[in-house]
Design a protein around this motif. Structure first.
Motif, short mmCIF file in Angstrom:
data_model
loop_
_atom_site.label_atom_id
_atom_site.label_comp_id
_atom_site.label_asym_id
_atom_site.label_seq_id
_atom_site.Cartn_x
_atom_site.Cartn_y
_atom_site.Cartn_z
N LEU A 120 0.82 -1.46 0.03
CA LEU A 120 0.09 -0.19 0.01
C LEU A 120 0.78 1.32 -0.01
CD1 LEU A 120 -2.65 -0.93 2.34
CD2 LEU A 120 -2.85 -0.60 0.04
N ARG A 121 2.04 1.10 0.65
CA ARG A 121 2.89 2.41 0.82
C ARG A 121 3.51 2.50 -0.46
NH1 ARG A 121 8.39 2.44 1.99
NH2 ARG A 121 8.19 0.49 3.07
N LEU A 122 4.06 1.49 -1.13
CA LEU A 122 4.68 1.44 -2.41
C LEU A 122 3.55 1.90 -3.48
CD1 LEU A 122 6.64 -1.79 -2.62
CD2 LEU A 122 7.44 0.46 -2.20
N ALA A 123 2.38 1.65 -3.41
CA ALA A 123 1.42 2.07 -4.32
C ALA A 123 1.24 3.60 -4.57
CB ALA A 123 0.05 1.49 -4.06
N ARG A 124 1.54 4.31 -3.30
CA ARG A 124 1.24 5.73 -3.01
C ARG A 124 2.84 6.45 -3.69
NH1 ARG A 124 0.03 3.90 2.33
NH2 ARG A 124 -2.24 4.05 2.54
N THR A 125 3.82 5.62 -3.49
CA THR A 125 5.09 6.49 -3.90
C THR A 125 6.02 6.07 -5.12
OG1 THR A 125 6.16 4.75 -2.38
CG2 THR A 125 5.32 6.69 -1.42
N VAL A 126 5.61 4.81 -5.58
CA VAL A 126 6.44 4.25 -6.82
C VAL A 126 6.12 4.84 -8.17
CG1 VAL A 126 7.20 2.17 -8.07
CG2 VAL A 126 7.13 2.39 -5.37
N ALA A 127 6.71 5.28 -8.78
CA ALA A 127 6.32 5.79 -10.38
C ALA A 127 6.00 4.52 -10.92
CB ALA A 127 7.67 6.57 -10.95
N VAL A 128 4.91 5.07 -12.13
CA VAL A 128 4.15 4.12 -12.97
C VAL A 128 5.38 3.64 -13.74
CG1 VAL A 128 2.70 4.05 -14.89
CG2 VAL A 128 1.87 5.41 -13.01
N GLU A 129 6.36 4.16 -14.12
CA GLU A 129 7.32 3.51 -14.98
C GLU A 129 7.94 2.57 -14.41
OE1 GLU A 129 7.22 6.72 -14.21
OE2 GLU A 129 6.40 7.66 -16.09
N THR A 130 8.07 2.48 -13.01
CA THR A 130 8.92 1.41 -12.40
C THR A 130 8.05 0.18 -12.49
OG1 THR A 130 9.98 2.95 -10.93
CG2 THR A 130 9.74 0.62 -10.04
N TRP A 131 6.82 0.54 -12.00
CA TRP A 131 5.69 -0.68 -12.06
C TRP A 131 5.53 -1.32 -13.46
CZ3 TRP A 131 5.13 -2.16 -7.51
CH2 TRP A 131 4.83 -1.43 -6.55
N GLU A 132 5.61 -0.51 -14.56
CA GLU A 132 5.51 -0.90 -15.86
C GLU A 132 6.79 -1.94 -16.12
OE1 GLU A 132 3.41 -0.88 -18.12
OE2 GLU A 132 2.23 0.77 -17.70
N SER A 133 7.93 -1.55 -15.25
CA SER A 133 9.02 -2.56 -15.70
C SER A 133 9.05 -3.84 -15.05
CB SER A 133 10.41 -1.72 -15.22
OG SER A 133 10.23 -1.63 -13.65
N LEU A 134 7.98 -3.97 -14.42
CA LEU A 134 7.76 -5.33 -13.50
C LEU A 134 6.97 -6.45 -14.49
CD1 LEU A 134 7.64 -4.46 -9.74
CD2 LEU A 134 9.57 -5.20 -11.31
N ARG A 135 6.44 -5.90 -15.47
CA ARG A 135 5.52 -6.61 -16.26
C ARG A 135 5.99 -7.98 -16.77
NH1 ARG A 135 0.80 -4.37 -17.47
NH2 ARG A 135 0.40 -2.07 -17.50
N SER A 136 7.49 -7.63 -17.20
CA SER A 136 8.14 -9.36 -17.66
C SER A 136 8.11 -10.20 -16.52
CB SER A 136 9.61 -8.97 -18.09
OG SER A 136 10.19 -8.16 -17.01
N ARG A 137 8.33 -9.74 -15.19
CA ARG A 137 8.17 -10.37 -13.94
C ARG A 137 6.80 -11.47 -13.96
NH1 ARG A 137 13.03 -11.65 -11.79
NH2 ARG A 137 14.47 -9.72 -11.53
N ALA A 138 5.69 -10.48 -14.13
CA ALA A 138 4.30 -11.11 -14.13
C ALA A 138 4.44 -12.08 -15.20
CB ALA A 138 3.28 -9.90 -14.42
N LEU A 139 4.71 -11.77 -16.51
CA LEU A 139 4.67 -12.58 -17.62
C LEU A 139 5.60 -13.83 -17.62
CD1 LEU A 139 3.96 -13.01 -20.75
CD2 LEU A 139 6.22 -11.86 -21.40
N ALA A 140 6.48 -13.92 -16.72
CA ALA A 140 7.15 -15.32 -16.67
C ALA A 140 6.38 -16.09 -15.56
CB ALA A 140 8.60 -14.73 -15.63
N THR A 141 5.69 -15.60 -14.88
CA THR A 141 4.57 -16.49 -13.92
C THR A 141 3.50 -16.97 -14.86
OG1 THR A 141 3.23 -14.57 -13.26
CG2 THR A 141 5.10 -14.92 -11.95
N ALA A 142 3.03 -16.18 -15.77
CA ALA A 142 2.17 -16.82 -16.65
C ALA A 142 2.66 -17.84 -17.52
CB ALA A 142 1.62 -15.52 -17.39
N GLU A 143 3.79 -17.54 -18.04
CA GLU A 143 4.29 -18.76 -19.04
C GLU A 143 4.64 -19.97 -18.41
OE1 GLU A 143 7.89 -16.52 -20.39
OE2 GLU A 143 6.84 -15.76 -22.09
N ALA A 144 5.04 -19.72 -16.94
CA ALA A 144 5.34 -21.09 -16.30
C ALA A 144 4.10 -21.71 -15.92
CB ALA A 144 6.19 -20.79 -14.97
#
Length: 233
Positions: A120-144
């Motif tokens: 919740l704290r990170l949702a308030r403070t982390v830039a959108v671009e940083t969250w976008e950079s984690l999409r590859s991590r989410a994709l890796a879970t989907a592929e597995a």
């Protein structure tokens, strides 16, 4: 999140004794980083349920399966003992500890207490671009998940959570969360193998969480994280 992490090859090693569970063949382990590779393989076997709760496994028998000496196997098993996966039995080997529904529920509760406020704290403070950079991590879970690769999913799941929590810049938080997450991925005794459809649904929650974090939607972030822990693979 899960199971999952979410890889090493699965094994089913066993102690060489009458009526003891038999072990299928396992791939030979390369000589470099032997202990680390054996540890990864044993962790994968735990996630798969191939190291059966309550069963006793010997270092020499496991070493024979991996094509290594008993020493790195014992060292890896001692690490698993520190993680709460097995107990050491002098002159006998290592017994895989038994999970209970209550213990898994307690792990989910502790993980939520630890991670929800941070996210919740990170949702308030982390830039959108940083969250976008984690999409590859989410994709890796989907592929597995789509491949039905349970150990691979367990590893990718942990990697996704680790990447999110690392944004809090608190190494101790990441270490504790990783330990709890790994323990939550060990199956219950006699539990059926996790279905591919369940993995796919679980993986989809990572992408949904990212979207909520990008939007800064705090109620949805909290709801998704709590539900994700409650249904942890």
């Amino acid at each position: 999140m899960h199971a999952a992490d979410h890889s090493a090859a699965s094994t089913n090693p066993s102690i060489p004794a009458q009526n003891a569970p038999s072990a299928p063949s396992a791939p030979k382990v390369l000589r470099h980083s032997v202990r680390a590779q054996v540890l990864d393989a044993l962790r994968a076997a735990l996630v798969e349920g191939e190291l059966a709760p309550g069963e006793i496994y010997s270092g020499p028998a496991l070493g024979e399966r991996f094509g290594v000496s008993a020493t790195p196997v014992r060292e890896a098993m001692q690490q698993l003992a520190l993680e709460g996966a097995v107990e050491c039995l002098p002159n006998r080997g290592f017994r895989v500890l038994t999970r209970t529904p209550r213990s898994l529920a307690e792990l989910a509760e502790v993980r939520a207490l630890l991670e929800v406020p941070v996210m919740l704290r990170l949702a308030r403070t982390v830039a959108v671009e940083t969250w976008e950079s984690l999409r590859s991590r989410a994709l890796a879970t989907a592929e597995a998940a789509a491949a039905g690769d349970l150990p691979g999913y367990a590893a990718a799941d942990r990697a996704f959570h680790r990447a999110v929590l690392s944004l809090a810049d608190n190494a101790e938080l990441v270490r504790l969360a990783e330990e709890l997450h790994r323990r939550a991925q060990w199956p219950l005794p006699g539990a059926p193998r996790v279905r591919r459809a369940d993995l796919v649904a679980d993986a989809a929650e990572h992408s949904a969480l990212l979207e909520a974090l990008i939007a800064g939607d705090l109620p949805v972030v909290e709801s998704l994280v709590r539900e994700h822990f409650a249904g942890a693979r």
